[in-house]
Design a protein around this motif. Structure first.
Motif, PDB file in Angstrom:
ATOM      1  N   MET A 155      17.269 105.735  -4.712  1.00  0.00           N
ATOM      2  CA  MET A 155      16.728 104.394  -4.907  1.00  0.00           C
ATOM      3  C   MET A 155      17.127 103.465  -3.770  1.00  0.00           C
ATOM      4  O   MET A 155      16.317 102.682  -3.278  1.00  0.00           O
ATOM      5  CB  MET A 155      17.189 103.834  -6.252  1.00  0.00           C
ATOM      6  CG  MET A 155      16.569 104.543  -7.448  1.00  0.00           C
ATOM      7  SD  MET A 155      17.088 103.862  -9.039  1.00  0.00           S
ATOM      8  CE  MET A 155      16.167 102.305  -9.063  1.00  0.00           C
ATOM      9  N   ARG A 156      18.362 103.573  -3.334  1.00  0.00           N
ATOM     10  CA  ARG A 156      18.845 102.705  -2.264  1.00  0.00           C
ATOM     11  C   ARG A 156      18.129 103.002  -0.944  1.00  0.00           C
ATOM     12  O   ARG A 156      17.704 102.088  -0.224  1.00  0.00           O
ATOM     13  CB  ARG A 156      20.355 102.877  -2.110  1.00  0.00           C
ATOM     14  CG  ARG A 156      21.018 101.823  -1.237  1.00  0.00           C
ATOM     15  CD  ARG A 156      22.500 102.111  -1.047  1.00  0.00           C
ATOM     16  NE  ARG A 156      23.221 102.218  -2.299  1.00  0.00           N
ATOM     17  CZ  ARG A 156      23.740 103.348  -2.786  1.00  0.00           C
ATOM     18  NH1 ARG A 156      23.590 104.488  -2.131  1.00  0.00           N
ATOM     19  NH2 ARG A 156      24.404 103.349  -3.913  1.00  0.00           N
ATOM     20  N   ARG A 157      17.958 104.295  -0.635  1.00  0.00           N
ATOM     21  CA  ARG A 157      17.383 104.688   0.653  1.00  0.00           C
ATOM     22  C   ARG A 157      15.880 104.477   0.721  1.00  0.00           C
ATOM     23  O   ARG A 157      15.328 104.315   1.811  1.00  0.00           O
ATOM     24  CB  ARG A 157      17.718 106.148   0.937  1.00  0.00           C
ATOM     25  CG  ARG A 157      19.197 106.410   1.177  1.00  0.00           C
ATOM     26  CD  ARG A 157      19.485 107.895   1.228  1.00  0.00           C
ATOM     27  NE  ARG A 157      20.917 108.161   1.317  1.00  0.00           N
ATOM     28  CZ  ARG A 157      21.463 109.370   1.172  1.00  0.00           C
ATOM     29  NH1 ARG A 157      20.670 110.413   0.950  1.00  0.00           N
ATOM     30  NH2 ARG A 157      22.766 109.531   1.254  1.00  0.00           N
ATOM     31  N   SER A 158      15.212 104.493  -0.415  1.00  0.00           N
ATOM     32  CA  SER A 158      13.750 104.367  -0.415  1.00  0.00           C
ATOM     33  C   SER A 158      13.278 102.939  -0.635  1.00  0.00           C
ATOM     34  O   SER A 158      12.072 102.685  -0.703  1.00  0.00           O
ATOM     35  CB  SER A 158      13.151 105.275  -1.493  1.00  0.00           C
ATOM     36  OG  SER A 158      13.606 104.906  -2.778  1.00  0.00           O
ATOM     37  N   SER A 159      14.219 101.988  -0.714  1.00  0.00           N
ATOM     38  CA  SER A 159      13.882 100.581  -0.944  1.00  0.00           C
ATOM     39  C   SER A 159      14.298  99.756   0.263  1.00  0.00           C
ATOM     40  O   SER A 159      15.010 100.229   1.157  1.00  0.00           O
ATOM     41  CB  SER A 159      14.580 100.063  -2.199  1.00  0.00           C
ATOM     42  OG  SER A 159      15.989 100.189  -2.079  1.00  0.00           O
TER      43      SER A 159
ATOM     44  N   GLY B 228      19.077  95.776   0.341  1.00  0.00           N
ATOM     45  CA  GLY B 228      19.474  94.726  -0.587  1.00  0.00           C
ATOM     46  C   GLY B 228      18.653  94.633  -1.856  1.00  0.00           C
ATOM     47  O   GLY B 228      18.988  93.840  -2.743  1.00  0.00           O
ATOM     48  N   SER B 229      17.595  95.420  -1.965  1.00  0.00           N
ATOM     49  CA  SER B 229      16.755  95.323  -3.163  1.00  0.00           C
ATOM     50  C   SER B 229      17.497  95.775  -4.419  1.00  0.00           C
ATOM     51  O   SER B 229      17.272  95.254  -5.512  1.00  0.00           O
ATOM     52  CB  SER B 229      15.471  96.141  -2.992  1.00  0.00           C
ATOM     53  OG  SER B 229      14.604  95.498  -2.082  1.00  0.00           O
TER      54      SER B 229
ATOM     55  N   TRP C 208       9.130 100.242  -4.029  1.00  0.00           N
ATOM     56  CA  TRP C 208       9.731  99.327  -4.996  1.00  0.00           C
ATOM     57  C   TRP C 208       9.274  97.900  -4.704  1.00  0.00           C
ATOM     58  O   TRP C 208      10.064  96.976  -4.576  1.00  0.00           O
ATOM     59  CB  TRP C 208      11.250  99.439  -4.940  1.00  0.00           C
ATOM     60  CG  TRP C 208      11.720 100.856  -5.015  1.00  0.00           C
ATOM     61  CD1 TRP C 208      12.057 101.672  -3.964  1.00  0.00           C
ATOM     62  CD2 TRP C 208      11.858 101.647  -6.202  1.00  0.00           C
ATOM     63  NE1 TRP C 208      12.404 102.921  -4.424  1.00  0.00           N
ATOM     64  CE2 TRP C 208      12.300 102.935  -5.799  1.00  0.00           C
ATOM     65  CE3 TRP C 208      11.662 101.387  -7.560  1.00  0.00           C
ATOM     66  CZ2 TRP C 208      12.548 103.958  -6.709  1.00  0.00           C
ATOM     67  CZ3 TRP C 208      11.908 102.414  -8.461  1.00  0.00           C
ATOM     68  CH2 TRP C 208      12.347 103.670  -8.040  1.00  0.00           C
ATOM     69  N   VAL C 209       7.974  97.725  -4.637  1.00  0.00           N
ATOM     70  CA  VAL C 209       7.403  96.468  -4.155  1.00  0.00           C
ATOM     71  C   VAL C 209       7.839  95.268  -4.982  1.00  0.00           C
ATOM     72  O   VAL C 209       8.067  94.178  -4.439  1.00  0.00           O
ATOM     73  CB  VAL C 209       5.861  96.588  -4.085  1.00  0.00           C
ATOM     74  CG1 VAL C 209       5.257  96.861  -5.452  1.00  0.00           C
ATOM     75  CG2 VAL C 209       5.241  95.371  -3.433  1.00  0.00           C
ATOM     76  N   GLN C 210       7.964  95.419  -6.295  1.00  0.00           N
ATOM     77  CA  GLN C 210       8.335  94.273  -7.124  1.00  0.00           C
ATOM     78  C   GLN C 210       9.794  93.875  -6.952  1.00  0.00           C
ATOM     79  O   GLN C 210      10.185  92.765  -7.303  1.00  0.00           O
ATOM     80  CB  GLN C 210       8.025  94.540  -8.607  1.00  0.00           C
ATOM     81  CG  GLN C 210       9.004  95.429  -9.353  1.00  0.00           C
ATOM     82  CD  GLN C 210       8.659  96.896  -9.215  1.00  0.00           C
ATOM     83  OE1 GLN C 210       8.141  97.346  -8.204  1.00  0.00           O
ATOM     84  NE2 GLN C 210       8.973  97.661 -10.254  1.00  0.00           N
TER      85      GLN C 210
ATOM     86  N   THR D 224      21.339  96.220  -5.789  1.00  0.00           N
ATOM     87  CA  THR D 224      22.768  96.041  -5.596  1.00  0.00           C
ATOM     88  C   THR D 224      23.521  97.158  -6.321  1.00  0.00           C
ATOM     89  O   THR D 224      22.958  97.874  -7.155  1.00  0.00           O
ATOM     90  CB  THR D 224      23.227  94.687  -6.152  1.00  0.00           C
ATOM     91  OG1 THR D 224      23.094  94.700  -7.590  1.00  0.00           O
ATOM     92  CG2 THR D 224      22.392  93.545  -5.574  1.00  0.00           C
ATOM     93  N   GLU D 225      24.797  97.290  -6.024  1.00  0.00           N
ATOM     94  CA  GLU D 225      25.604  98.281  -6.735  1.00  0.00           C
ATOM     95  C   GLU D 225      25.655  97.960  -8.223  1.00  0.00           C
ATOM     96  O   GLU D 225      25.643  98.866  -9.062  1.00  0.00           O
ATOM     97  CB  GLU D 225      27.017  98.331  -6.147  1.00  0.00           C
ATOM     98  CG  GLU D 225      27.103  99.044  -4.815  1.00  0.00           C
ATOM     99  CD  GLU D 225      26.558 100.466  -4.879  1.00  0.00           C
ATOM    100  OE1 GLU D 225      26.946 101.221  -5.788  1.00  0.00           O
ATOM    101  OE2 GLU D 225      25.714 100.811  -4.027  1.00  0.00           O
ATOM    102  N   ALA D 226      25.686  96.672  -8.549  1.00  0.00           N
ATOM    103  CA  ALA D 226      25.679  96.287  -9.965  1.00  0.00           C
ATOM    104  C   ALA D 226      24.374  96.714 -10.636  1.00  0.00           C
ATOM    105  O   ALA D 226      24.377  97.184 -11.777  1.00  0.00           O
ATOM    106  CB  ALA D 226      25.884  94.778 -10.104  1.00  0.00           C
ATOM    107  N   ASP D 227      23.254  96.551  -9.933  1.00  0.00           N
ATOM    108  CA  ASP D 227      21.968  97.003 -10.475  1.00  0.00           C
ATOM    109  C   ASP D 227      22.003  98.509 -10.741  1.00  0.00           C
ATOM    110  O   ASP D 227      21.593  98.986 -11.809  1.00  0.00           O
ATOM    111  CB  ASP D 227      20.822  96.724  -9.493  1.00  0.00           C
ATOM    112  CG  ASP D 227      20.536  95.254  -9.295  1.00  0.00           C
ATOM    113  OD1 ASP D 227      20.835  94.457 -10.200  1.00  0.00           O
ATOM    114  OD2 ASP D 227      19.993  94.917  -8.225  1.00  0.00           O
TER     115      ASP D 227
END
Length: 288
Positions: free
Chosen positions: A178-182, A185-186, A268-270, A188-191
């Protein structure tokens, strides 16, 4: 997740219990929002406030197998027809004769399917980085590059191994994907911690993967009817999983379709461009 503007309840749908987040005025335009893989209702967190504030009544389920909703056993329980029927059953349970439908990723596939086979129920359709299931197979056969991008779905067909890999080390691989394909900053670790808590629920990842297994293994209608509802496809052009040609092909199955591109956004456009996406959705869904 504790936003006071969002309420939560469980709704029984003929043997399936769905967890549903709700927001917006009770007399607002009913709008069902469908998340994709590997999210749950939380995937619409950037949209809930603005869309509800615009006067839309939002119903945002954890789709079957996800979050706090039931996880039926077996691949057949995740056939596309059943996923679409969940949407109709949810609308029936809430007394909605017609409704707007918004879907991202897998939620977009379900939304397209609902709009094709239940045209009398869907007022307007918005799909975010998702294609109509009726175009995916033919497109894949004509475009080898898309086949390469979809190779991960082949891995998901294996028994047990994908579950072990995806849940290892607190969902480390899913977090990284998810991190690499977004966009930076989209998420966060908390997310990602919030998502990981859902992935690690017993049986969750198997249910999530069964969506892919059912799509690949079970037969479905090869020639779905054209969508008659006004349709808006929002597309982040830096999508690593899906080629933009899938969006263009999907327009061929829409009688009144329009494509809006986001050049700097990813799959992850939204999440990448929430303000622009919210503005587009409010403009489109708020029309009479």
């Amino acid at each position: 997740m504790s936003d006071p503007a969002v309420s939560h309840r469980h709704i029984d749908l003929r043997g399936l219990r769905l967890h549903v987040a709700e927001a917006g005025p009770a007399d607002g335009v009913p709008t069902i929002m469908l998340h994709g893989f590997p999210e749950f209702w939380f995937g619409w967190r950037h949209q809930i406030g603005p869309l509800a504030g615009s006067g839309l009544r939002l119903l945002i389920p954890d789709q079957r197998g996800y979050g706090l909703s039931d996880r039926p056993k077996g691949i057949a329980a995740y056939h596309l027809d059943r996923l679409a029927q969940d949407v109709i059953a949810l609308a029936d349970a809430c007394g909605l004769a017609r409704f707007n439908l918004v879907g991202h990723d897998w939620g977009g596939l379900v939304a397209f399917w609902v709009a094709s086979f239940h045209p009398e129920r869907v007022e307007r359709l918005a799909a975010l980085n998702a294609c109509h299931p009726g175009v995916f197979g033919p497109y894949l056969r004509r475009h080898p590059g898309q086949a390469l991008r979809s190779a991960y779905a082949g891995f998901f067909q294996l028994p047990l191994l994908p579950e072990r890999v995806l849940t290892a080390r607190e969902g480390r691989l899913l977090r990284a994907l998810m991190r690499r394909s977004s966009a930076p900053g989209s998420f966060t670790e908390a997310d990602l911690d919030v998502y990981a808590r859902e992935w690690l629920r017993p049986g969750a990842v198997t249910a999530m993967l069964n969506w892919y297994r059912a799509l690949a293994q079970l037969p479905r209608e090869r020639h779905p009817p054209k969508i008659v509802a006004p349709t808006l496809i929002l597309w982040g052009e830096r999508d690593q999983a899906l080629q933009a040609g899938l969006a263009e092909a999907s327009l061929d199955l829409c009688e009144r379709g329009r494509l809006q591109r986001f050049p700097q956004a990813t799959h992850w456009v939204q999440h990448d461009a929430p303000e622009a996406v919210n503005a587009a959705l409010i403009d489109f869904l708020g029309r009479s």
